[in-house]
Design a protein around this motif. Structure first.
Motif, PDB file in Angstrom:
ATOM      1  N   GLY A  55      95.688  89.459  48.766  1.00  0.00           N
ATOM      2  CA  GLY A  55      95.896  88.306  47.906  1.00  0.00           C
ATOM      3  C   GLY A  55      95.528  87.014  48.615  1.00  0.00           C
ATOM      4  O   GLY A  55      95.445  86.955  49.844  1.00  0.00           O
ATOM      5  N   GLU A  56      95.314  85.986  47.843  1.00  0.00           N
ATOM      6  CA  GLU A  56      94.948  84.677  48.405  1.00  0.00           C
ATOM      7  C   GLU A  56      96.116  84.118  49.217  1.00  0.00           C
ATOM      8  O   GLU A  56      97.272  84.250  48.837  1.00  0.00           O
ATOM      9  N   ARG A  62      88.447  78.873  49.205  1.00  0.00           N
ATOM     10  CA  ARG A  62      88.620  77.927  48.109  1.00  0.00           C
ATOM     11  C   ARG A  62      89.173  76.621  48.679  1.00  0.00           C
ATOM     12  O   ARG A  62      90.201  76.616  49.369  1.00  0.00           O
ATOM     13  N   VAL A  63      88.447  75.526  48.413  1.00  0.00           N
ATOM     14  CA  VAL A  63      88.874  74.201  48.849  1.00  0.00           C
ATOM     15  C   VAL A  63      89.125  73.375  47.594  1.00  0.00           C
ATOM     16  O   VAL A  63      88.262  73.296  46.711  1.00  0.00           O
ATOM     17  N   GLU A  64      90.292  72.768  47.517  1.00  0.00           N
ATOM     18  CA  GLU A  64      90.653  71.987  46.341  1.00  0.00           C
ATOM     19  C   GLU A  64      89.892  70.661  46.295  1.00  0.00           C
ATOM     20  O   GLU A  64      89.463  70.145  47.340  1.00  0.00           O
ATOM     21  N   PRO A  65      89.728  70.086  45.095  1.00  0.00           N
ATOM     22  CA  PRO A  65      89.003  68.819  44.956  1.00  0.00           C
ATOM     23  C   PRO A  65      89.571  67.732  45.867  1.00  0.00           C
ATOM     24  O   PRO A  65      90.783  67.578  45.994  1.00  0.00           O
ATOM     25  N   PHE A 120      92.159  77.893  51.039  1.00  0.00           N
ATOM     26  CA  PHE A 120      92.779  79.140  50.612  1.00  0.00           C
ATOM     27  C   PHE A 120      91.786  80.272  50.845  1.00  0.00           C
ATOM     28  O   PHE A 120      90.597  80.130  50.546  1.00  0.00           O
ATOM     29  N   ILE A 121      92.257  81.399  51.366  1.00  0.00           N
ATOM     30  CA  ILE A 121      91.403  82.519  51.740  1.00  0.00           C
ATOM     31  C   ILE A 121      91.837  83.785  51.015  1.00  0.00           C
ATOM     32  O   ILE A 121      93.029  84.070  50.917  1.00  0.00           O
ATOM     33  N   THR A 122      90.859  84.527  50.536  1.00  0.00           N
ATOM     34  CA  THR A 122      91.068  85.881  50.033  1.00  0.00           C
ATOM     35  C   THR A 122      90.169  86.795  50.851  1.00  0.00           C
ATOM     36  O   THR A 122      88.937  86.672  50.809  1.00  0.00           O
ATOM     37  N   GLU A 123      90.771  87.670  51.654  1.00  0.00           N
ATOM     38  CA  GLU A 123      90.002  88.625  52.459  1.00  0.00           C
ATOM     39  C   GLU A 123      89.452  89.708  51.545  1.00  0.00           C
ATOM     40  O   GLU A 123      90.223  90.414  50.894  1.00  0.00           O
TER      41      GLU A 123
END
Length: 125
Positions: free
Chosen positions: A4-5, A32-35, A13-16
């Motif tokens: 899971g993330e 995932r990098v937020e705005p 945020f990382i999801t392997e």
């Protein structure tokens, strides 16, 4: 095996998607990098990275090179030990795949914004 993330202290945020000692040659994760957010200056010792841009727009900084805009479909290559960070310049999440050769291990991660280095288990936090 997909995990899971989770939030990584680098600022994303990382999801392997694939990271196993049984396949030490490569790992694949979704970042995932937020705005409006920028990841911390960091490097990976002895690991070559490739960012495969999937969604959103960003500004990547690698070593002493000028910052450059990155968009979906582009691939960014980051040599081992090279400082790097990425900023989400868009209004939605910036998504990209991170392909590491050999595979990512936490002991290779170096936070360049603190005096210490990150050490720990080679698996996800």
């Amino acid at each position: 095996m997909t995990h899971g993330e989770y939030y990584f202290e680098e600022g994303c945020f990382i999801t392997e998607l694939h990271n196993s000692a049984d396949d030490p040659a490569v790992s694949v994760a979704r970042a995932r990098v937020e705005p409006g957010h920028t990841t911390r200056w960091h490097c990976l010792e002895a690991i070559q990275e490739r960012y495969v841009m999937v969604e959103g727009s960003g500004l990547v900084e690698i070593g002493g090179e000028a910052p450059r805009v990155v968009l979906p479909g582009e691939v960014v290559q980051i040599p081992p030990g090279c400082r790097q960070r990425i900023t989400n310049t868009g209004s939605r999440d910036l998504l990209f795949l991170v392909v590491c050769t050999p595979r990512f291990t936490l002991t290779a991660y170096r936070d360049l914004e603190t005096t210490g280095t990150r050490q720990g288990n080679a698996e996800r936090p």
